[in-house]
Write an enzyme that holds these catalytic residues in place. Structure first.
Site, short mmCIF file in Angstrom:
data_model
loop_
_atom_site.label_atom_id
_atom_site.label_comp_id
_atom_site.label_asym_id
_atom_site.label_seq_id
_atom_site.Cartn_x
_atom_site.Cartn_y
_atom_site.Cartn_z
N LYS A 86 -23.70 49.39 -7.30
CA LYS A 86 -24.89 48.54 -6.95
C LYS A 86 -26.29 49.16 -7.28
O LYS A 86 -27.20 48.41 -7.69
CB LYS A 86 -24.88 48.71 -5.21
N LYS A 115 -9.83 37.85 -9.29
CA LYS A 115 -9.80 37.44 -8.00
C LYS A 115 -10.74 36.26 -7.75
O LYS A 115 -11.90 36.50 -8.18
CB LYS A 115 -10.11 38.62 -7.02
N LYS A 167 -16.81 35.66 -3.84
CA LYS A 167 -17.63 34.63 -3.46
C LYS A 167 -19.04 34.73 -4.19
O LYS A 167 -20.07 33.87 -4.12
CB LYS A 167 -18.12 34.90 -1.85
#
Ligand code: TRP
Length: 334
Positions: free
Chosen positions: A115, A197, A200
């Site tokens: 991040k 995968k 979102k």
């Protein structure tokens, strides 16, 4: 233990739209857990502000997520679905646990590294201590089990380390949580790249089915799903796209992969993709209808939010008071 049941805690961020992968892989299984466990599902808005958010957007997404969980079938009387920011114990315990966590431990967290590379202009202290807040979430409720994805296992590991360290100094204060592996749900892959995968945050909007996609969109995305040139519906490790579609169809209809292969024997991918799309729409359409109904019922949702924050606050306070006493804070005068 609460009322003789083990405690389960999980948190979810209201960032990004939930996908079919979240539903079939996790949410659908959660519906069955509330009999066995006392479940807490927190919308972790304190975690969300570790990256910059638009305030109105964050508020609206948080409410949508909470509503969606109920629409998906989680009974809010049996599952404590609440906003993390409504229970101030999370922030308070997090501070205390910060003082029992080493910089070196936090420096090893791969999510922090990822991040901070992604948000290089905003590497704030909250991003760094994010796992400590997560430890506070879990430990406040004395959770026995925590269903998490692989990406969060390292955070669960540090939670256990912090809890053990604290217990070693002050006695048995915290339950040591275990990751919940349970009956693992279907692992749903991207429709555009079946080695990845379904996510979102995928930039390719055709890669994921969102829970709020309408039927036409669902069918269109399945039509475009990446397959292969074999031209036969078979369940193996080389036809990964078809494998994924079979898994999805199986999860939506309850049919086994063998039954599905038989059903589409001699038929083309076009027919199969349409059937998969329809089976998904058959599940999502009623879920969406429930969502829109619930969303209209402001008073009902408000009631749930209030009641569940109080319930969560009750258990969280019990742990926090104990911890405050252990570390030497003065007793409250009543
Ligand atoms: N960090 C988790 C995620 O992004 C969300 C989360 C916050 C969580 N607190 C938690 C998950 C406690 C499990 C338990 O997915």
């Amino acid at each position: 233990m609460i009322d003789g049941k083990k405690v389960l805690f999980s948190g979810m961020q209201a960032t990004g739209n939930l996908t079919l992968g979240n539903y079939l892989g996790a949410l659908k299984n959660w519906l069955t857990l509330s009999d066995e466990y006392e479940c807490f599902y927190s919308v972790v808005d304190l975690h969300s502000i570790t990256v910059r958010q638009d305030p109105a957007e964050l508020r609206s997404r948080a409410r949508k997520l909470l509503t969606l969980y109920i629409a998906a079938g989680l009974d809010p009387k049996k599952n404590c679905i609440y906003y993390q920011s409504h229970v101030s114990c999370h922030a308070e315990l997090s501070w205390i646990l910060n003082c029992f966590t080493y910089m070196g431990e936090l420096n090893r967290m791969t999510q922090f590294k990822d991040k901070s590379a992604k948000h290089a202009d905003n590497i704030n202290a909250g991003l760094f201590t994010y796992p400590v807040l997560m430890a506070a979430d879990i430990l406040l409720y004395q959770a026995d089990v925590v269903p998490v994805g692989k990406d969060q296992l390292q955070h669960l590991e540090i939670t256990r380390d912090i809890a053990q360290r604290f217990n070693a100094i002050y006695g048995d204060v915290f339950t040591i949580p275990e990751p919940y592996l349970g009956k693992s749900g279907a692992k749903i892959m991207s429709l555009q790249d079946p080695t990845k995968k379904m996510s979102k945050s995928d930039e390719n909007l055709n890669a994921s089915i969102y829970l709020m996609d309408d039927k036409d969109t669902i069918i269109r995305k399945f039509k475009r799903a990446v397959t292969d040139s074999e031209g036969c519906v078979a369940y193996n490790d080389t036809q990964l796209g078809i494998h994924n579609l079979i898994d999805i169809y199986s999860a939506c209809t309850g049919k086994t992969p063998e039954e599905i292969v038989k059903e589409f024997d001699g038929k083309g991918y076009g027919d199969f993709k349409l059937a998969v799309g329809e089976s998904v729409a058959d599940i999502l359409t009623p879920l969406q209808a429930r969502f829109y109904e619930l969303e209209k019922d402001k008073a009902y949702i408000d009631g749930i939010i209030k009641e569940n924050a109080e319930k969560a606050g009750y258990y969280a306070n019990k742990t926090l008071r104990k911890v405050q006493k252990k570390v030497g804070f003065p007793e409250r005068i009543r």
